[in-house]
Design a protein around this motif. Sequence first.
Motif, PDB file in Angstrom:
ATOM      1  N   GLY A 199       0.803  -1.221   0.000  1.00  0.00           N
ATOM      2  CA  GLY A 199       0.000   0.000   0.000  1.00  0.00           C
ATOM      3  C   GLY A 199       0.831   1.263   0.000  1.00  0.00           C
TER       4      GLY A 199
ATOM      5  N   LEU B 161      -4.818  -4.968   0.455  1.00  0.00           N
ATOM      6  CA  LEU B 161      -6.090  -4.284   0.191  1.00  0.00           C
ATOM      7  C   LEU B 161      -6.849  -4.038   1.491  1.00  0.00           C
ATOM      8  CD1 LEU B 161      -7.240  -6.236  -3.002  1.00  0.00           C
ATOM      9  CD2 LEU B 161      -6.252  -3.945  -2.905  1.00  0.00           C
TER      10      LEU B 161
ATOM     11  N   LEU C 168      -5.242  -1.117   3.400  1.00  0.00           N
ATOM     12  CA  LEU C 168      -5.593   0.181   2.807  1.00  0.00           C
ATOM     13  C   LEU C 168      -7.032   0.566   3.149  1.00  0.00           C
ATOM     14  CD1 LEU C 168      -3.967  -0.109  -0.750  1.00  0.00           C
ATOM     15  CD2 LEU C 168      -3.286   1.461   1.085  1.00  0.00           C
ATOM     16  N   LYS C 169      -7.911  -0.428   3.157  1.00  0.00           N
ATOM     17  CA  LYS C 169      -9.318  -0.165   3.484  1.00  0.00           C
ATOM     18  C   LYS C 169      -9.467   0.283   4.933  1.00  0.00           C
ATOM     19  CE  LYS C 169     -13.862  -2.303   3.002  1.00  0.00           C
ATOM     20  NZ  LYS C 169     -14.601  -3.547   2.634  1.00  0.00           N
TER      21      LYS C 169
ATOM     22  N   TYR D 235      -7.127   7.105   2.040  1.00  0.00           N
ATOM     23  CA  TYR D 235      -6.449   6.123   1.195  1.00  0.00           C
ATOM     24  C   TYR D 235      -7.414   5.429   0.219  1.00  0.00           C
ATOM     25  CZ  TYR D 235      -2.234   6.506   4.047  1.00  0.00           C
ATOM     26  OH  TYR D 235      -1.097   6.977   4.689  1.00  0.00           O
ATOM     27  N   SER D 236      -8.589   6.031   0.029  1.00  0.00           N
ATOM     28  CA  SER D 236      -9.583   5.419  -0.855  1.00  0.00           C
ATOM     29  C   SER D 236      -9.087   5.359  -2.306  1.00  0.00           C
ATOM     30  CB  SER D 236     -10.902   6.187  -0.780  1.00  0.00           C
ATOM     31  OG  SER D 236     -10.703   7.539  -1.177  1.00  0.00           O
TER      32      SER D 236
ATOM     33  N   LEU E  33      -6.726   2.621  -2.548  1.00  0.00           N
ATOM     34  CA  LEU E  33      -7.447   1.347  -2.502  1.00  0.00           C
ATOM     35  C   LEU E  33      -8.044   1.015  -3.863  1.00  0.00           C
ATOM     36  CD1 LEU E  33      -8.638  -1.056  -0.958  1.00  0.00           C
ATOM     37  CD2 LEU E  33     -10.553   0.440  -0.275  1.00  0.00           C
TER      38      LEU E  33
ATOM     39  N   SER F 294      -6.962  -2.136  -6.146  1.00  0.00           N
ATOM     40  CA  SER F 294      -7.978  -3.148  -6.480  1.00  0.00           C
ATOM     41  C   SER F 294      -7.904  -3.565  -7.945  1.00  0.00           C
ATOM     42  CB  SER F 294      -9.378  -2.610  -6.162  1.00  0.00           C
ATOM     43  OG  SER F 294      -9.488  -2.293  -4.796  1.00  0.00           O
TER      44      SER F 294
END
Length: 287
Positions: free
Chosen positions: A37, A72, A75-76, A82-83, A86, A90
């Motif tokens: 990330g 993932l 990051l979520k 951090y969207s 993410l 993805s």
Amino acid sequence: MPSRKMKVKKQKRHRRAVRFYTACFGFREPFKVLCDGTFVYHLLANGIIPADTALANILGATVKIFTTRCVLAELKSLGESYSESLNAASNLITARCDHDKRMSAVACITEVIGQKNTEHFFVATQDAELRKKLQEIPGVPVIYALRNSLFLERPSGFQHHFAKAAEEDRSHMNEWEYKILKKKKKAAIEEAADASDANESNEYHMLDRQVVKANIKRERTNVKDQVQFKRKKAKGPNPLSCKKKKTDGNKNASSVKDRKVVDNTTRNRSRKRKRSRKSKNVNEATV
């Protein structure tokens, strides 16, 4: 802005490192890059996009970018800030991680790499702790970013030492290889012996053939040396003793010739008679 000379120098260093990993650890194109990330966030924050093009430029080959489910999930859990990272992560290829419970990104990537990095991943991270840990694992190249530039770390001393030791081990045979070599050598000796026997038998056959041929030649020469009587064949007439047949023209010419001869003889006789008469008359006149 870095000068052109610095860029060329950096590219040469990166190409040298890539050749080391391809030659010593079997890395092949397209290269697989495993991102965490922190690296994805740095790419987006500094505008290093598209990421695959930037990574291909430093590695000199096409790349495939991977991440893991744990990255993932991490990051979520970091929230809305951090969207964007993410969403970008993805879209990457998800590498398989076998653990059931979610782990930290560092632990997850360390487990995916394992002790020998059998999947031949390049690891892209901004985590200094993870970079230091990966340098102690053989055959793990590390990519990191500084502002808007990407760098490939030089192989560590441990990795150089491991590659040298592995090369020396490959140059020596183990017990299993020695047994195989011994069997092959034994089979080669047996084949050579069989081949020599076959050659000897062929030589004997050749000698027998030569002797037979020599005997046949001798028999033929003996027959030629003996006196041989020729059979008498029926001969035709001698062409020199045969006279040609006279044609009708020749007959006519011969008849004319004969007539001339007769006429001449008769004339000669008449002349003789006249001469004799004249001589008689002269004698009588003298008397």
